[in-house]
Design a protein around this motif. Structure first.
Motif, PDB file in Angstrom:
ATOM      1  N   TRP A   1      65.652  50.293  52.189  1.00 33.11           N
ATOM      2  CA  TRP A   1      64.623  49.380  51.722  1.00 33.11           C
ATOM      3  C   TRP A   1      63.276  49.770  52.319  1.00 33.11           C
ATOM      4  O   TRP A   1      63.206  50.469  53.325  1.00 33.11           O
ATOM      5  CB  TRP A   1      64.946  47.943  52.150  1.00 33.11           C
ATOM      6  CG  TRP A   1      66.218  47.398  51.582  1.00 33.11           C
ATOM      7  CD1 TRP A   1      67.498  47.772  51.907  1.00 33.11           C
ATOM      8  CD2 TRP A   1      66.339  46.380  50.588  1.00 33.11           C
ATOM      9  NE1 TRP A   1      68.402  47.052  51.177  1.00 33.11           N
ATOM     10  CE2 TRP A   1      67.715  46.188  50.367  1.00 33.11           C
ATOM     11  CE3 TRP A   1      65.421  45.624  49.873  1.00 33.11           C
ATOM     12  CZ2 TRP A   1      68.196  45.251  49.443  1.00 33.11           C
ATOM     13  CZ3 TRP A   1      65.892  44.686  48.959  1.00 33.11           C
ATOM     14  CH2 TRP A   1      67.273  44.514  48.755  1.00 33.11           C
ATOM     15  N   ILE A   2      62.198  49.300  51.665  1.00 35.00           N
ATOM     16  CA  ILE A   2      60.871  49.419  52.259  1.00 35.00           C
ATOM     17  C   ILE A   2      60.218  48.039  52.274  1.00 35.00           C
ATOM     18  O   ILE A   2      60.613  47.129  51.523  1.00 35.00           O
ATOM     19  CB  ILE A   2      59.960  50.409  51.495  1.00 35.00           C
ATOM     20  CG1 ILE A   2      59.620  49.875  50.104  1.00 35.00           C
ATOM     21  CG2 ILE A   2      60.580  51.790  51.431  1.00 35.00           C
ATOM     22  CD1 ILE A   2      58.449  50.580  49.442  1.00 35.00           C
ATOM     23  N   LEU A   3      59.226  47.892  53.101  1.00 37.49           N
ATOM     24  CA  LEU A   3      58.466  46.648  53.205  1.00 37.49           C
ATOM     25  C   LEU A   3      57.074  46.900  52.630  1.00 37.49           C
ATOM     26  O   LEU A   3      56.450  47.927  52.925  1.00 37.49           O
ATOM     27  CB  LEU A   3      58.366  46.227  54.672  1.00 37.49           C
ATOM     28  CG  LEU A   3      57.926  44.787  54.982  1.00 37.49           C
ATOM     29  CD1 LEU A   3      58.983  43.797  54.497  1.00 37.49           C
ATOM     30  CD2 LEU A   3      57.696  44.637  56.488  1.00 37.49           C
ATOM     31  N   MET A   4      56.596  45.973  51.800  1.00 36.56           N
ATOM     32  CA  MET A   4      55.272  46.127  51.193  1.00 36.56           C
ATOM     33  C   MET A   4      54.449  44.870  51.395  1.00 36.56           C
ATOM     34  O   MET A   4      54.976  43.749  51.310  1.00 36.56           O
ATOM     35  CB  MET A   4      55.401  46.418  49.692  1.00 36.56           C
ATOM     36  CG  MET A   4      54.084  46.742  49.007  1.00 36.56           C
ATOM     37  SD  MET A   4      54.274  47.099  47.230  1.00 36.56           S
ATOM     38  CE  MET A   4      53.837  45.503  46.545  1.00 36.56           C
ATOM     39  N   ASP A   5      53.155  45.057  51.678  1.00 41.44           N
ATOM     40  CA  ASP A   5      52.255  43.908  51.753  1.00 41.44           C
ATOM     41  C   ASP A   5      52.263  43.162  50.426  1.00 41.44           C
ATOM     42  O   ASP A   5      52.227  43.774  49.351  1.00 41.44           O
ATOM     43  CB  ASP A   5      50.821  44.354  52.050  1.00 41.44           C
ATOM     44  CG  ASP A   5      50.604  44.746  53.499  1.00 41.44           C
ATOM     45  OD1 ASP A   5      51.449  44.388  54.340  1.00 41.44           O
ATOM     46  OD2 ASP A   5      49.592  45.401  53.789  1.00 41.44           O
ATOM     47  N   LEU A   6      52.297  41.842  50.505  1.00 40.38           N
ATOM     48  CA  LEU A   6      52.221  41.020  49.310  1.00 40.38           C
ATOM     49  C   LEU A   6      50.790  41.046  48.766  1.00 40.38           C
ATOM     50  O   LEU A   6      49.831  40.873  49.522  1.00 40.38           O
ATOM     51  CB  LEU A   6      52.624  39.584  49.658  1.00 40.38           C
ATOM     52  CG  LEU A   6      53.166  38.697  48.543  1.00 40.38           C
ATOM     53  CD1 LEU A   6      54.378  39.334  47.872  1.00 40.38           C
ATOM     54  CD2 LEU A   6      53.543  37.332  49.109  1.00 40.38           C
ATOM     55  N   ILE A   7      50.648  41.294  47.491  1.00 39.57           N
ATOM     56  CA  ILE A   7      49.336  41.313  46.844  1.00 39.57           C
ATOM     57  C   ILE A   7      48.969  39.891  46.425  1.00 39.57           C
ATOM     58  O   ILE A   7      49.836  39.108  46.027  1.00 39.57           O
ATOM     59  CB  ILE A   7      49.355  42.260  45.636  1.00 39.57           C
ATOM     60  CG1 ILE A   7      49.667  43.695  46.100  1.00 39.57           C
ATOM     61  CG2 ILE A   7      48.024  42.240  44.882  1.00 39.57           C
ATOM     62  CD1 ILE A   7      49.909  44.671  44.963  1.00 39.57           C
ATOM     63  N   HIS A   8      47.690  39.563  46.518  1.00 40.36           N
ATOM     64  CA  HIS A   8      47.205  38.220  46.182  1.00 40.36           C
ATOM     65  C   HIS A   8      46.285  38.312  44.957  1.00 40.36           C
ATOM     66  O   HIS A   8      45.063  38.359  45.093  1.00 40.36           O
ATOM     67  CB  HIS A   8      46.452  37.615  47.360  1.00 40.36           C
ATOM     68  CG  HIS A   8      47.265  37.501  48.601  1.00 40.36           C
ATOM     69  ND1 HIS A   8      47.510  38.593  49.430  1.00 40.36           N
ATOM     70  CD2 HIS A   8      47.916  36.454  49.160  1.00 40.36           C
ATOM     71  CE1 HIS A   8      48.266  38.200  50.438  1.00 40.36           C
ATOM     72  NE2 HIS A   8      48.521  36.915  50.304  1.00 40.36           N
ATOM     73  N   PRO A   9      46.850  38.352  43.761  1.00 42.33           N
ATOM     74  CA  PRO A   9      46.016  38.515  42.569  1.00 42.33           C
ATOM     75  C   PRO A   9      45.324  37.202  42.194  1.00 42.33           C
ATOM     76  O   PRO A   9      45.815  36.110  42.508  1.00 42.33           O
ATOM     77  CB  PRO A   9      47.023  38.910  41.499  1.00 42.33           C
ATOM     78  CG  PRO A   9      48.286  38.248  41.929  1.00 42.33           C
ATOM     79  CD  PRO A   9      48.287  38.265  43.433  1.00 42.33           C
ATOM     80  N   PRO A  10      44.194  37.301  41.502  1.00 40.18           N
ATOM     81  CA  PRO A  10      43.570  36.096  40.972  1.00 40.18           C
ATOM     82  C   PRO A  10      44.399  35.521  39.832  1.00 40.18           C
ATOM     83  O   PRO A  10      45.234  36.218  39.237  1.00 40.18           O
ATOM     84  CB  PRO A  10      42.215  36.589  40.467  1.00 40.18           C
ATOM     85  CG  PRO A  10      42.448  38.030  40.147  1.00 40.18           C
ATOM     86  CD  PRO A  10      43.454  38.516  41.161  1.00 40.18           C
ATOM     87  N   LEU A  11      44.174  34.262  39.524  1.00 43.58           N
ATOM     88  CA  LEU A  11      44.885  33.606  38.434  1.00 43.58           C
ATOM     89  C   LEU A  11      44.118  33.743  37.125  1.00 43.58           C
ATOM     90  O   LEU A  11      42.902  33.943  37.107  1.00 43.58           O
ATOM     91  CB  LEU A  11      45.059  32.111  38.732  1.00 43.58           C
ATOM     92  CG  LEU A  11      45.820  31.713  39.991  1.00 43.58           C
ATOM     93  CD1 LEU A  11      45.811  30.193  40.145  1.00 43.58           C
ATOM     94  CD2 LEU A  11      47.249  32.223  39.952  1.00 43.58           C
ATOM     95  N   THR A  12      44.849  33.639  36.029  1.00 45.09           N
ATOM     96  CA  THR A  12      44.255  33.346  34.732  1.00 45.09           C
ATOM     97  C   THR A  12      44.964  32.101  34.201  1.00 45.09           C
ATOM     98  O   THR A  12      46.079  31.783  34.636  1.00 45.09           O
ATOM     99  CB  THR A  12      44.422  34.499  33.730  1.00 45.09           C
ATOM    100  OG1 THR A  12      45.816  34.830  33.618  1.00 45.09           O
ATOM    101  CG2 THR A  12      43.661  35.732  34.184  1.00 45.09           C
ATOM    102  N   LYS A  13      44.311  31.413  33.289  1.00 38.47           N
ATOM    103  CA  LYS A  13      44.914  30.232  32.684  1.00 38.47           C
ATOM    104  C   LYS A  13      45.082  30.481  31.197  1.00 38.47           C
ATOM    105  O   LYS A  13      44.188  31.044  30.555  1.00 38.47           O
ATOM    106  CB  LYS A  13      44.048  28.996  32.921  1.00 38.47           C
ATOM    107  CG  LYS A  13      44.015  28.548  34.377  1.00 38.47           C
ATOM    108  CD  LYS A  13      43.145  27.318  34.562  1.00 38.47           C
ATOM    109  CE  LYS A  13      43.142  26.870  36.024  1.00 38.47           C
ATOM    110  NZ  LYS A  13      44.449  26.301  36.429  1.00 38.47           N
ATOM    111  N   GLY A  14      46.232  30.109  30.651  1.00 35.37           N
ATOM    112  CA  GLY A  14      46.450  30.351  29.235  1.00 35.37           C
ATOM    113  C   GLY A  14      47.754  29.749  28.752  1.00 35.37           C
ATOM    114  O   GLY A  14      48.470  29.055  29.488  1.00 35.37           O
ATOM    115  N   TYR A  15      48.069  30.047  27.492  1.00 36.57           N
ATOM    116  CA  TYR A  15      49.289  29.555  26.852  1.00 36.57           C
ATOM    117  C   TYR A  15      50.317  30.681  26.804  1.00 36.57           C
ATOM    118  O   TYR A  15      50.066  31.739  26.242  1.00 36.57           O
ATOM    119  CB  TYR A  15      48.993  29.100  25.429  1.00 36.57           C
ATOM    120  CG  TYR A  15      48.002  27.968  25.316  1.00 36.57           C
ATOM    121  CD1 TYR A  15      48.360  26.662  25.637  1.00 36.57           C
ATOM    122  CD2 TYR A  15      46.711  28.208  24.853  1.00 36.57           C
ATOM    123  CE1 TYR A  15      47.460  25.614  25.519  1.00 36.57           C
ATOM    124  CE2 TYR A  15      45.799  27.170  24.718  1.00 36.57           C
ATOM    125  CZ  TYR A  15      46.172  25.879  25.056  1.00 36.57           C
ATOM    126  OH  TYR A  15      45.262  24.851  24.939  1.00 36.57           O
TER     127      TYR A  15
END
Length: 558
Positions: free
Chosen positions: A468-482
């Protein structure tokens, strides 16, 4: 992926919510439009080879910053070349996977084929790489901290003063007043922007992103060459139906299907046997049938002299053999190119027969996509090694290219039983919410996230951790939609979503020369912000396409 109450939100391409009556009508149209344009899949819960459901999709395109999209497109040929060089570096692959193959049976099986092929020499030295570099926008950047913002605001103000002085110095006597006025307006504009940014920070609003980070590079079965462009087709229709045809120019061209299929045909041309066929290696049951078939149909319609066959690994074992020149024969038909849409996970190898079929193909004269060394180059362990300091210099000569590629890596950490790996292990136990735990697998649904990581790690031995490897969690911006799903609510509700952009690339060559290298389109997958995984074929995400914006803080347009 991670989000919280303070996660920034990218502006929408149109103002939402839509009036309910309009939403119901356009959603019903879009569902039918999707099916009738091949944006469909077979149901996993009620499978029938004779029926399709529309693939889950986002009703209107999700915003994505233009400059970051263009940066990713421009970088793809460099990534293609990087992975080509990695795949042909026997020492690097062998050393990097040395610990992993001791405990990961599947990777060991692939490596055993690689070792045997190396021992006898590659029958076919040309490889076809059809890659997909997956990335996400990152909002949790140090440069977006309040302190960095204050510095930036001060720098903007100082720059305004400096530019004003330079303008005055350059101006002639007759334009002094014009220069002075221009200087004043520019300075006010700069100061106003800095003030707006400070106010945004003071109220807890932060810029929606600072850059993008690579999630992974796929070197086998890089899907959605059809569904990526198909999602754009659906959303163009929806925007036009809603009276927003003026916005279509912000949806970038996407010729992924043509780009990928043309790559296979270029490899077929190199093989130079007019009667030879292209072989697709498929799963026993193909749920993502439209994406696969549209590749086949594009080739047949555009290049009708080239025949395409579909076979499972089991069928190749039963029908396949090598000819006198080690050409791969299925019955009497010679195979020029092999395109793997299966073979990337243990479940595709039911017995030794399937492993023997893979070895047969790897020892043949056919051009493989991917060849066994390309497959191994795409493992998470190799990608983690590439992110380590000074490693890129081994594969890329240009300092500017090294710098550009280095910037896209997020933190990737070894869990081997050594000093560095043990330190990563302790770090994950202390702050698991910062990380995602990844095995050497493709296909989605295999990762471990956040608070679930300590229990997963504690169940592993020190040796088992190296798979296994460990990766930093990415913090993406949100979008709002259907998000529209088969059997979902009607009308659909507005939800918080995050997106992952995939950039396709094609590279063809041998260890000494690359003969073709190009970017080949894109795809966008979007998922609920509360979901960890986002594979559409796995039932976790939805088809989407990027709507390019030049600023993350402009208001939506009516």
């Amino acid at each position: 992926m991670s989000s919280d109450a303070n996660t920034p939100v990218l502006r929408n391409c149109i103002r939402l919510p839509l009036p309910e009556e309009e939403l119901l009508e356009v959603t019903a149209k879009a569902k039918d439009y999707a099916i009738m344009h091949g944006a469909a899949m077979r149901s996993k819960t009620a499978f029938s080879p004779d029926s399709l459901n529309f693939a889950p999709f986002v009703l209107v395109p999700s915003s994505f910053p233009r400059k970051e999209f263009e940066k990713a497109v421009a970088l793809q040929p460099i990534i293609n070349r990087l992975m080509h060089n990695v795949a042909h570096d026997e020492e690097f692959i062998t050393t990097t996977l040395a610990e992993t193959i001791k405990v990961d049976e599947f990777t060991a099986g692939l490596f055993n084929i690689y070792r045997k092929v190396l021992a006898h020499g590659f029958t076919q030295k040309i490889s076809l790489g059809m890659l997909r570099s997956d990335l996400m926008l990152e909002s949790g950047c140090p440069e977006l901290s309040p302190r960095a913002l204050r510095t930036t605001a001060g720098e903007d103000a100082a720059a305004a003063v400096r530019q004003g002085a330079g303008t005055a110095a350059a101006a002639g006597t007759g334009s002094q007043e014009e220069a002075k006025e221009e200087r004043k307006e520019h300075r006010e504009s700069q100061l106003s922007r800095a003030t707006r940014e400070r106010e945004r920070r003071a109220t807890g609003i932060r810029s929606a992103y600072c850059c993008w980070k690579q999630v992974e590079i796929n070197t086998i079965a890089s899907g959605f060459g059809h569904l990526g462009p198909a999602s754009k087709t659906i959303q163009r229709f929806v925007l036009s139906e809603l009276g927003h045809a003026d916005k279509l120019h912000n949806m970038p061209n996407n010729n992924a299907l043509a780009g990928l299929c043309d790559g296979m045909v270029k490899a077929w041309d190199i093989y130079a046997k007019p009667k030879a066929v292209i072989l697709f290696i498929i799963e026993d049951v193909s749920y993502n049938i439209c994406d696969q078939r549209f590749h086949e149909f594009y080739i047949r319609e555009t290049y009708p002299h080239i025949k395409v066959l579909r076979r499972t690994l089991t069928e190749v074992h039963r029908e396949g053999k090598l000819g006198q020149a080690k050409e791969l024969l299925l019955g009497t038909q010679e195979v020029a190119v092999i395109y793997f849409r299966a073979g990337y996970e243990p479940g595709h190898y039911h017995s030794q027969a399937e492993w023997d079929a893979r070895y047969l193909m790897e020892t043949s004269l056919a051009i493989k996509c991917p060849s066994i060394h390309y497959h191994l180059a795409g493992t998470k362990k190799v990608q983690q090694a590439l992110a380590q300091p000074a490693v890129l210099e081994r594969f890329i000569n240009d300092p500017e290219e090294i710098k550009a590629v280095g910037k896209i890596f997020t933190g990737l950490y070894s869990l081997d039983d050594n000093e560095a790996g043990n330190a990563s292990y302790e770090m994950a136990l202390r702050t698991p919410e910062r990380f995602v735990l990844k095995p050497q697998r493709e296909g989605g649904g295999n990762n471990v996230y956040g608070v679930d990581i300590p229990d997963a790690l504690k169940r592993m031995s020190r040796v088992e951790r190296s798979a296994w490897i460990l990766m930093d969690l990415i913090h993406p911006p949100l979008t709002k939609g259907y998000m529209v799903r088969p059997g979902g609510d009607m009308p659909p509700q507005i939800v918080d979503m995050v997106s992952e952009l995939g950039i396709f690339g094609v590279v063809i060559g041998d260890a000494e020369h690359i003969v073709h290298n190009y970017q080949a389109g894109h795809m966008l997958r979007t998922k609920l912000s509360t979901a960890n995984e986002g594979g559409v074929a796995a039932g976790l995400g939805a088809l989407d396409s990027p709507y390019l914006i030049d600023s993350d803080d402009d208001d939506e347009q009516n």
